[in-house]
Design a protein around this motif. Sequence first.
Motif, PDB file in Angstrom:
ATOM      1  N   ALA A  78      11.208   5.897  15.823  1.00 12.22           N
ATOM      2  CA  ALA A  78       9.910   6.089  16.467  1.00 12.22           C
ATOM      3  C   ALA A  78       9.387   7.506  16.257  1.00 12.22           C
ATOM      4  CB  ALA A  78      10.018   5.767  17.954  1.00 12.22           C
ATOM      5  N   ALA A  79      10.305   8.478  16.223  1.00 11.50           N
ATOM      6  CA  ALA A  79       9.905   9.883  16.072  1.00 11.50           C
ATOM      7  C   ALA A  79       9.440  10.224  14.665  1.00 11.50           C
ATOM      8  CB  ALA A  79      11.065  10.800  16.470  1.00 11.50           C
ATOM      9  N   THR A  80       9.756   9.376  13.674  1.00  8.84           N
ATOM     10  CA  THR A  80       9.386   9.701  12.290  1.00  8.84           C
ATOM     11  C   THR A  80       7.898   9.512  12.012  1.00  8.84           C
ATOM     12  OG1 THR A  80       9.771   7.437  11.464  1.00  8.84           O
ATOM     13  CG2 THR A  80      11.669   8.957  11.494  1.00  8.84           C
ATOM     14  N   GLY A  81       7.252   8.569  12.725  1.00  4.88           N
ATOM     15  CA  GLY A  81       5.841   8.299  12.478  1.00  4.88           C
ATOM     16  C   GLY A  81       5.571   7.559  11.181  1.00  4.88           C
ATOM     17  N   VAL A  82       6.583   6.918  10.587  1.00  7.84           N
ATOM     18  CA  VAL A  82       6.394   6.238   9.304  1.00  7.84           C
ATOM     19  C   VAL A  82       5.658   4.920   9.488  1.00  7.84           C
ATOM     20  CG1 VAL A  82       8.498   7.257   8.357  1.00  7.84           C
ATOM     21  CG2 VAL A  82       8.586   4.996   9.427  1.00  7.84           C
ATOM     22  N   ARG A  83       5.155   4.376   8.378  1.00  8.57           N
ATOM     23  CA  ARG A  83       4.498   3.065   8.393  1.00  8.57           C
ATOM     24  C   ARG A  83       5.243   2.039   7.532  1.00  8.57           C
ATOM     25  NH1 ARG A  83      -0.935   3.066   9.824  1.00  8.57           N
ATOM     26  NH2 ARG A  83      -1.218   4.424  11.636  1.00  8.57           N
ATOM     27  N   GLY A 130       0.790  -1.231   0.000  1.00  8.98           N
ATOM     28  CA  GLY A 130       0.000   0.000   0.000  1.00  8.98           C
ATOM     29  C   GLY A 130       0.817   1.272   0.000  1.00  8.98           C
ATOM     30  N   CYS A 131       2.126   1.159  -0.207  1.00 10.16           N
ATOM     31  CA  CYS A 131       2.989   2.344  -0.213  1.00 10.16           C
ATOM     32  C   CYS A 131       3.201   2.797  -1.648  1.00 10.16           C
ATOM     33  CB  CYS A 131       4.330   2.031   0.455  1.00 10.16           C
ATOM     34  SG  CYS A 131       5.426   3.455   0.559  1.00 10.16           S
ATOM     35  N   GLY A 132       2.358   3.701  -2.084  1.00 11.37           N
ATOM     36  CA  GLY A 132       2.479   4.246  -3.428  1.00 11.37           C
ATOM     37  C   GLY A 132       3.068   5.646  -3.393  1.00 11.37           C
ATOM     38  N   ALA A 133       2.732   6.453  -4.385  1.00 10.11           N
ATOM     39  CA  ALA A 133       3.220   7.829  -4.456  1.00 10.11           C
ATOM     40  C   ALA A 133       2.829   8.584  -3.188  1.00 10.11           C
ATOM     41  CB  ALA A 133       2.649   8.524  -5.684  1.00 10.11           C
ATOM     42  N   GLY A 134       3.776   9.281  -2.618  1.00 11.63           N
ATOM     43  CA  GLY A 134       3.544  10.038  -1.391  1.00 11.63           C
ATOM     44  C   GLY A 134       3.799   9.240  -0.132  1.00 11.63           C
ATOM     45  N   GLY A 135       4.018   7.921  -0.244  1.00  7.72           N
ATOM     46  CA  GLY A 135       4.289   7.108   0.933  1.00  7.72           C
ATOM     47  C   GLY A 135       5.646   7.420   1.538  1.00  7.72           C
ATOM     48  N   ARG A 136       5.694   7.480   2.871  1.00  2.00           N
ATOM     49  CA  ARG A 136       6.941   7.792   3.581  1.00  2.00           C
ATOM     50  C   ARG A 136       7.619   6.486   4.005  1.00  2.00           C
ATOM     51  NH1 ARG A 136       6.050  10.003   8.351  1.00  2.00           N
ATOM     52  NH2 ARG A 136       7.975  11.221   8.465  1.00  2.00           N
ATOM     53  N   VAL A 137       8.877   6.317   3.571  1.00  2.00           N
ATOM     54  CA  VAL A 137       9.614   5.079   3.821  1.00  2.00           C
ATOM     55  C   VAL A 137      10.883   5.408   4.598  1.00  2.00           C
ATOM     56  CG1 VAL A 137      10.631   3.020   2.790  1.00  2.00           C
ATOM     57  CG2 VAL A 137       8.790   4.245   1.586  1.00  2.00           C
ATOM     58  N   ALA A 138      10.987   4.883   5.817  1.00  2.00           N
ATOM     59  CA  ALA A 138      12.192   5.088   6.614  1.00  2.00           C
ATOM     60  C   ALA A 138      13.246   4.073   6.173  1.00  2.00           C
ATOM     61  CB  ALA A 138      11.895   4.923   8.100  1.00  2.00           C
ATOM     62  N   VAL A 139      14.440   4.565   5.908  1.00  2.00           N
ATOM     63  CA  VAL A 139      15.507   3.716   5.391  1.00  2.00           C
ATOM     64  C   VAL A 139      16.771   3.927   6.223  1.00  2.00           C
ATOM     65  CG1 VAL A 139      16.920   3.131   3.392  1.00  2.00           C
ATOM     66  CG2 VAL A 139      14.554   3.906   3.063  1.00  2.00           C
ATOM     67  N   VAL A 140      17.328   2.820   6.722  1.00  2.00           N
ATOM     68  CA  VAL A 140      18.630   2.878   7.388  1.00  2.00           C
ATOM     69  C   VAL A 140      19.664   2.926   6.267  1.00  2.00           C
ATOM     70  CG1 VAL A 140      20.199   1.764   8.988  1.00  2.00           C
ATOM     71  CG2 VAL A 140      17.730   1.599   9.344  1.00  2.00           C
ATOM     72  N   LEU A 141      20.187   4.125   6.027  1.00  2.00           N
ATOM     73  CA  LEU A 141      20.899   4.423   4.783  1.00  2.00           C
ATOM     74  C   LEU A 141      22.409   4.321   4.957  1.00  2.00           C
ATOM     75  CD1 LEU A 141      19.626   5.202   2.034  1.00  2.00           C
ATOM     76  CD2 LEU A 141      20.297   7.545   2.515  1.00  2.00           C
ATOM     77  N   GLY A 142      22.926   3.109   4.915  1.00  2.00           N
ATOM     78  CA  GLY A 142      24.369   2.901   4.973  1.00  2.00           C
ATOM     79  C   GLY A 142      24.996   2.969   3.599  1.00  2.00           C
ATOM     80  N   LEU A 186      11.696   9.431   0.891  1.00  2.00           N
ATOM     81  CA  LEU A 186      12.762   8.733   1.604  1.00  2.00           C
ATOM     82  C   LEU A 186      13.010   9.442   2.931  1.00  2.00           C
ATOM     83  CD1 LEU A 186      15.132   6.557   1.310  1.00  2.00           C
ATOM     84  CD2 LEU A 186      16.521   8.508   0.647  1.00  2.00           C
ATOM     85  N   VAL A 187      12.783   8.741   4.046  1.00  2.00           N
ATOM     86  CA  VAL A 187      13.025   9.283   5.386  1.00  2.00           C
ATOM     87  C   VAL A 187      14.321   8.639   5.889  1.00  2.00           C
ATOM     88  CG1 VAL A 187      12.123   9.557   7.724  1.00  2.00           C
ATOM     89  CG2 VAL A 187      10.548   9.509   5.769  1.00  2.00           C
ATOM     90  N   THR A 188      15.375   9.414   5.988  1.00  2.00           N
ATOM     91  CA  THR A 188      16.692   8.847   6.258  1.00  2.00           C
ATOM     92  C   THR A 188      16.907   8.553   7.742  1.00  2.00           C
ATOM     93  OG1 THR A 188      17.770  11.005   6.525  1.00  2.00           O
ATOM     94  CG2 THR A 188      17.661  10.104   4.296  1.00  2.00           C
ATOM     95  N   LEU A 189      17.536   7.413   8.004  1.00  2.00           N
ATOM     96  CA  LEU A 189      17.968   7.030   9.347  1.00  2.00           C
ATOM     97  C   LEU A 189      19.462   6.722   9.275  1.00  2.00           C
ATOM     98  CD1 LEU A 189      15.108   4.528  10.296  1.00  2.00           C
ATOM     99  CD2 LEU A 189      15.350   6.881  11.116  1.00  2.00           C
ATOM    100  N   SER A 190      20.230   7.269  10.192  1.00  2.00           N
ATOM    101  CA  SER A 190      21.676   7.084  10.152  1.00  2.00           C
ATOM    102  C   SER A 190      22.088   5.772  10.806  1.00  2.00           C
ATOM    103  CB  SER A 190      22.389   8.235  10.865  1.00  2.00           C
ATOM    104  OG  SER A 190      23.781   7.963  10.948  1.00  2.00           O
ATOM    105  N   PRO A 191      22.832   4.917  10.089  1.00  2.00           N
ATOM    106  CA  PRO A 191      23.338   3.674  10.676  1.00  2.00           C
ATOM    107  C   PRO A 191      24.542   3.904  11.580  1.00  2.00           C
ATOM    108  CG  PRO A 191      24.170   3.885   8.452  1.00  2.00           C
ATOM    109  CD  PRO A 191      23.250   5.068   8.688  1.00  2.00           C
ATOM    110  N   LEU A 192      25.015   5.149  11.635  1.00  2.00           N
ATOM    111  CA  LEU A 192      26.208   5.463  12.408  1.00  2.00           C
ATOM    112  C   LEU A 192      25.907   5.639  13.890  1.00  2.00           C
ATOM    113  CD1 LEU A 192      27.738   8.064   9.925  1.00  2.00           C
ATOM    114  CD2 LEU A 192      28.191   5.616  10.049  1.00  2.00           C
TER     115      LEU A 192
END
Length: 504
Positions: free
Chosen positions: A95-100, A47-59, A78-84
């Motif tokens: 948790a603070a991003t509110g993504v699904r 169900g994640c189409g255009a406009g969907g927010r996706v949190a990614v651990v971006l290494g 693209l909602v970035t999460l730091s792997p560092l």
Amino acid sequence: MNLTEALDRLWQADDDARTVQYRGRWYAWSEIRSLTEQLDNALTAAGCGAGGRVAVVLGNRPESVAVLIAVLRGGRTLVTLSPLQPPARLAADLAATGVRYVLAPQQLWDEPAFTEAVAGLGATGWRVDGTEVERRAAGQSAEPGDGRVAIEMLTSGTTGPPKRIPLTRRQLEAALAAATAYGGKSAAAPVPLSGAATIVPIPIVHIGGMWALITSLANARPIALLDRFTVEAWHAAVLEHRPVLVGLPPPAIRAVLEADLPREDLSSIRAINSGTAPVDPAMVDQFHEKYGIPILIVYGATEFSGAVAGWSIKDFRERWGTRHGSVGRAFPGVRLRIVDEDGNELPTGRTGRLQVSAPQASSAADGTEWVTTSDLAHLDADGFLYIDGRADDVIVRGGFKVAPDTVARALRTHPAVRDAAVVGRPDKRLGQVPVAAVELRGGATVTGEELRAHCRDALTPYEVPTVVHVLDALPRGAALKVDRQQLISLIEKRERSPESLAGN
């Protein structure tokens, strides 16, 4: 440049086209494309189409390249999460991003704090490793977000708590257009994924690394992706790919300079772009003298989707000698001005708050909005911009204003000092006082008191730091610039342990 159309062009590449080099191995376009399509199908089915927010651990790994293409090409955010960061802190950030929707490597799915954060969000999550996409959490579909936003990226947080900045597709496209105009010609590869590789040596979760990656993909160029910067890995990449233009943060440039690499090994490089942190003009001179390569300083921020001003090779050759310390001139389509605390424009040469007007920096479609930065700056008669410090970093010592960058520059002129940083510390009598920390060159020795004496020859009495801490290394963030919050914590610990101040 339309970002979606630019990414679509990658599908014209040959299956065996070299796309991403990582740890000595080339990943073919067929591999990256297959993973991209798996990710797109999985997100769409959930169900994640255009406009969907996706949190990614971006290494810095090939999987992240496929993720970036799948998310941006699909019109998602693209909602970035730091792997560092440590797992517990990363989980709190998630948790603070509110993504699904969440994408992460297996090592994080093994962390209870991370899986609890995913469950708390009611999110659907996938493990992404190698060529595999495996669903690890089933959640509920989310309402579409703002389809205009391409990336939600955290600022570096080196001067305060990180803020998540929304970067729109229009901003990214304007930044790509400005970069092309600044370069004077189209950077797109004539055949998709052909030509020299772009070396990406810093974390792509930071705007500098992200911008290098997006630019390469938008122009259909192959990518040499380093997991992290080391002189050895970067040197090897330069020897293999013989790049004409590279990007490096100032600490990396200094590391290359101190490594004393053979001049002929860097002979392909016409210029180095740098700008994730203040660039010492003396280092620019040293590098140019040793290698004949100009350091083209650029000025920008996460909020601007990259740089809005900088040096060109032509300007460097003709003007650097008389414009030491400038970060260059406004890029095409960018306007700069300096204002006082009431918003009144200041004349040439006067220091005040920097304002920027540009399509990539403005929420207004025509780019006419003026955005006030946190930087103190001045402009000269020819439009060269000088950054004089940050408004939120100014130390007020007994009524006198002290710019940390001014003090740090004075410390860097000492032959034993490799780098320096200055922060304000509370003082009962004066309100605040400047406290410095330095990192020394290899084999050098000097005391904090000797460095304070050195400062007295270059600074006013109220600018001289009350203490200079000599550290093994300054704490640094993703872009290798000094993390001021970590530095403050380190200084606070040393202040609580008086014996640790010996020699400082």
